[in-house]
Design an enzyme around this catalytic site. Sequence first.
Site, PDB file in Angstrom:
ATOM      1  N   ASP A  93       0.850  -1.193   0.000  1.00 45.80           N
ATOM      2  CA  ASP A  93       0.000   0.000   0.000  1.00 45.80           C
ATOM      3  C   ASP A  93       0.893   1.255   0.000  1.00 45.80           C
ATOM      4  O   ASP A  93       2.096   1.164   0.247  1.00 45.80           O
ATOM      5  CB  ASP A  93      -0.874  -0.044   1.269  1.00 45.80           C
ATOM      6  CG  ASP A  93      -1.983   1.004   1.257  1.00 45.80           C
ATOM      7  OD1 ASP A  93      -2.301   1.539   0.182  1.00 45.80           O
ATOM      8  OD2 ASP A  93      -2.543   1.282   2.345  1.00 45.80           O
ATOM      9  N   GLU A 133       2.939   5.095  -3.755  1.00 49.08           N
ATOM     10  CA  GLU A 133       3.013   6.105  -4.858  1.00 49.08           C
ATOM     11  C   GLU A 133       4.328   6.878  -4.841  1.00 49.08           C
ATOM     12  O   GLU A 133       4.775   7.239  -5.930  1.00 49.08           O
ATOM     13  CB  GLU A 133       1.828   7.062  -4.760  1.00 49.08           C
ATOM     14  CG  GLU A 133       0.484   6.415  -5.040  1.00 49.08           C
ATOM     15  CD  GLU A 133       0.034   5.436  -3.948  1.00 49.08           C
ATOM     16  OE1 GLU A 133       0.394   5.668  -2.785  1.00 49.08           O
ATOM     17  OE2 GLU A 133      -0.632   4.446  -4.275  1.00 49.08           O
ATOM     18  N   ASP A 162      -8.767   3.746  -3.244  1.00 46.64           N
ATOM     19  CA  ASP A 162      -9.851   4.120  -2.331  1.00 46.64           C
ATOM     20  C   ASP A 162     -11.071   4.689  -3.040  1.00 46.64           C
ATOM     21  O   ASP A 162     -11.300   5.904  -3.068  1.00 46.64           O
ATOM     22  CB  ASP A 162      -9.321   5.118  -1.297  1.00 46.64           C
ATOM     23  CG  ASP A 162      -8.219   4.501  -0.453  1.00 46.64           C
ATOM     24  OD1 ASP A 162      -8.111   3.261  -0.424  1.00 46.64           O
ATOM     25  OD2 ASP A 162      -7.456   5.262   0.178  1.00 46.64           O
TER      26      ASP A 162
HETATM   27  O1  MIG Z   1      -4.168   5.876   4.444  1.00 47.96           O
HETATM   28  O2  MIG Z   1      -4.095   0.583   5.302  1.00 47.96           O
HETATM   29  O3  MIG Z   1      -5.876   2.174  -0.178  1.00 47.96           O
HETATM   30  O4  MIG Z   1      -6.959  -0.104   0.992  1.00 47.96           O
HETATM   31  O5  MIG Z   1      -7.230  -0.114   3.797  1.00 47.96           O
HETATM   32  C1  MIG Z   1      -4.944   4.751   4.196  1.00 47.96           C
HETATM   33  C2  MIG Z   1      -5.275   1.319   5.380  1.00 47.96           C
HETATM   34  C3  MIG Z   1      -4.065   3.545   4.044  1.00 47.96           C
HETATM   35  C4  MIG Z   1      -5.095   2.921   1.954  1.00 47.96           C
HETATM   36  C5  MIG Z   1      -5.493   1.761   1.117  1.00 47.96           C
HETATM   37  C6  MIG Z   1      -6.599   1.006   1.782  1.00 47.96           C
HETATM   38  C7  MIG Z   1      -6.158   0.554   3.151  1.00 47.96           C
HETATM   39  C8  MIG Z   1      -5.738   1.756   3.987  1.00 47.96           C
HETATM   40  N1  MIG Z   1      -4.677   2.489   3.280  1.00 47.96           N
END
Ligand code: MIG
Length: 792
Positions: free
Chosen positions: A402, A405, A478
């Site tokens: 996650d 980026e 998201d």
């Molecule tokens: O700032 O890990 O897109 O799927 O549940 C949010 C928590 C961080 C973003 C991801 C999402 C995930 C969430 N993450």
Amino acid sequence: MEIAETVKPSKDYPKQVHKHSRQENKFSFESANAKLEVTVHTDRIIRFRFTPEIFSKDFSYALNPDFRSQADELNFHDNEVSYEIRTSELFVKILKENLQIKIEDLYGNVINEDKGGYHFEENKAFGGHYVYCSKKIQPYECFYGLGDKPCDLNLRGKRFLNWGTDTYGFAREQDPLYRNIPFYYGLHHGKGYGIFFDNTFETFFDFGKENSEVMSFWAQGGEINYYFIYGPELLSVAEQYVQLTGTPELPPLWALGYHQSKWSYYPEAKVWELAHNFRKKNIPCDVIHLDIDYMNGFRCFTWDHERFPDPAHMISELRKFGFKIIVIVDPGIKIDPEYFVYKEALEKGFFCKRPDGDLMKGKVWPGDCNFPDFTNPEVRKWWSELFEELVKKQGVKGIWNDMNEPAVFEIGTFPEDVRHNYEGQDVSHRRAHNVYGMQMARASYEGTKRYAFPDRPFILSRSGYCGVQRYAAIWTGDNRATWEHLWIANMQCQRLSVSGISFCGSDIGGFIGEPDGELFVRFIQMAIFHPFFRGHSSSDQGDKEPWAFGAAYEPLIKKAIELRYQLLSYIYTTFWQYVTQGTPMIRSLAFMDQRDSHTHMRMEEFGFGDKLLVCPISQQGATWRRMYLPHGSWVNFHTDKLHKGGHEIRVDAPLDIFPLFVKSGSVIPMRPVLQFTGEKHFEQLTLHVYFSMKRNHTVLYEDAGDGYDYKEGKCSVKKFSVFGNRKQMRVLQKTEGNFETDYKEYLMEIHCLPFRPKGFIIDGVDYKLPVRYMYRKLSFIAPKFFKKIEIY
Ligand code: MIG
């Protein structure tokens, strides 16, 4: 910083060529202020690379290391005004006056033509150049591709940029999003081509927004370096692009089953409750995802031992129930002198630095963090080794990457001056930003693959650059629980699939907000046909498990998941076609029949594999919809009604069904519903065979669904052909390979016979039907090695 694509006098255009040379398949041209290198990789893939001064090191994160050039036939001519390179498919003309390029097919049809062509502008602030390329838009030209843009499939009239961004709750038309895929298609006069602009700086694409006759692309640095890929079939362009940038290996079959996720399931008792609920309710599920709260204070590679006292034990017990565990990791490493990952990376100098030597620091979930430089091969090796504990010792089966980026609270992402190793080339974040996430996914992939062996790994990533498909599946980020987001997910998955990333899916039902039962049902009905099939949602937004919507909806959601499991042999075969030929698993209508101009603007209906056509219901309250059927004949999966394609039809779709069509002459394998992929051996595979007058072929690929024995030949490819006339029908089967399937026999379900059958002959043995047999369909058992079935 956005740079307007207006031809300002400060931009330089190449001057008259004064020198040229050739080295096998590489041609070089030089003028006083520019150089061009043209490499003919295949008859249909040609690379163009420009520089005003000297070429930089020839390096790409995108390219498939196994890609081999081979052009059979190659001619070069030096004419008065131009140079000409001819392959067995294309003519490339390079104007001597200004290095402008024109590409034609061998019949003289223009496929792609420069408008201003290559130009550049010195970058006084950072060094190097802003680089541009502009081309003519051909009459009625449509544009597709570009990864994950949440807008109409045809990109014409719009402008986009690629700069991976964490876009919580993104909206239709929002740009940029999480991924960076500088690859697009053009289609005009029935002919399709692609342009892959292999440049990792921030890139821009304008499809006639600024000037309706001009398409242009440009970047904040680097080179104009692009691969022109000729079809003429769009589908063939898609395949060639994937051959160039690589395919993943086959995933484990369980990764194609249903995944249940949430932010977050904890403590352990919650995970068990979830697991038991699935089994109690007989809703199939293979995977549970653990989001950031499994960690000790959001420290990657640690567990919160109050919530999860013995992860290895929990995971092995869950395994007995048929659940695999996937855990999340983030790039932000908590600044904590007691934390081993932090300490190691600090000692080894593995964190990204600012230009004056300070570490790149930013806030993410754990508070202040430093960030490993995944563009350094040594960092990737170190990171991959961190998975030994999680994967090998504790039995985690997949890794979810996650925030790559990379996302940083308050400031969005890294400042542009952050330094990166970039395989020893020492560059700034301007060049590394768009590949950072992909290199993290790569490192996670390498570690997981090594420690999961002899099982296959599974990696999920949010960000990615071209070629990321070699390492990871992608989820779209998201999204929201709205009808519009159902449509967006449809566009994004079609677009990702034709952009090389077939293994994609969105958070079913939406990550943010609470869908009602109807929206969730329609969402999951669509997601059956998204290769990555996961329900996921945000913590404070209510429950979104299949049973969370009440008794009226649970059976419908269950039915959708069951259909997914029944179709797994088909889906796995479709994945194998993607892996072996690069064929996108999801196909927009234009990619199914580009000669029919009606398909160019269609958006919601899509092909899934080479036999199915799907059209999601995307309007609240709708119990029917109109959709376009491409040419050919199609059978309504639910009713067996036959339709001729080439026009719009009206299809009924009360909440328990949705428009799904099978191409006539197909063989659709269906498994019994299992509660998870390896639950038990099954005795019978059902083959749904759809009559056709025209001979039609179907393949079915089979192997163990995990492990690597298939690479040693333990796999088989079955080829069916189906054809018939008004009085009889034949089904032929040829088998290559010797994979021993679990099932012993086929249940043959014959659909849409144009006659009332009197009997059928299986490999010479005649089975007569009762004289009064009234139906135009038929079902019987056949040995799995049958060669020929005749129905008369
Ligand atoms: O700032 O890990 O897109 O799927 O549940 C949010 C928590 C961080 C973003 C991801 C999402 C995930 C969430 N993450």
